[in-house]
Design a protein around this motif. Structure first.
Motif: not given
Length: 142
Positions: A59, A61-62, A64-66, A68-69
């Motif tokens: 999938q 990778l987003d 923005a999500l990475v 935030r993490i």
């Protein structure tokens, strides 16, 4: 080609004719033309391979999500975990000290209450035990 040999062939080479050996393509096509069960087996094998390919596809990778993490990791309070570990260590050390103190008090108390074994000459064996265990004669202390 028998049904069993055809199923073994599908297990080895898959449902995509591009992956089949050149010398096996014509016998496989003949078997498929003559056997409806072989056609259904080929369709099921193809559907299974498509499903497995969809599951195994990575999938994207987003970003923005990475982000935030990672920012959440930097904002975490690692000292809280260290405090918990130190608090646990302190409680464990205190419990160990109290256990050691309790054993010492019980050992001394029982040693005073219970008479010692008689030595070889009928006297108390306390000095002999002290020499063996402690390495010195208690009579030398006085």
């Amino acid at each position: 080609m028998t049904q069993s040999a055809f199923m073994d062939f599908l297990d080895c080479y898959g449902a995509d004719p591009a992956g089949w050996p050149d010398e096996a393509r014509e016998p496989i096509r003949t078997t498929l033309a003559a056997s409806p069960s072989a056609q259904r087996a080929l369709e099921r094998a193809g559907a299974l391979e498509e499903t497995l390919a969809a599951i195994a596809a990575p999938q994207p990778l987003d970003a923005a999500l990475v982000g935030r993490i990672v920012s959440g990791l930097h904002g975490a309070k690692p000292h809280r975990e260290r405090q918990l570990r130190l608090g646990f260590s302190r409680r464990l050390a205190v419990a160990g000290v109290w256990s050691l103190l309790l054993c010492a008090v019980l050992g001394v108390g029982l040693g005073l209450l219970i008479p010692g074994p008689a030595g070889s000459d009928g006297t108390e064996a306390g000095p002999e035990v002290a020499i063996l265990v402690l390495g010195f004669d208690p009579g030398d202390l006085s």
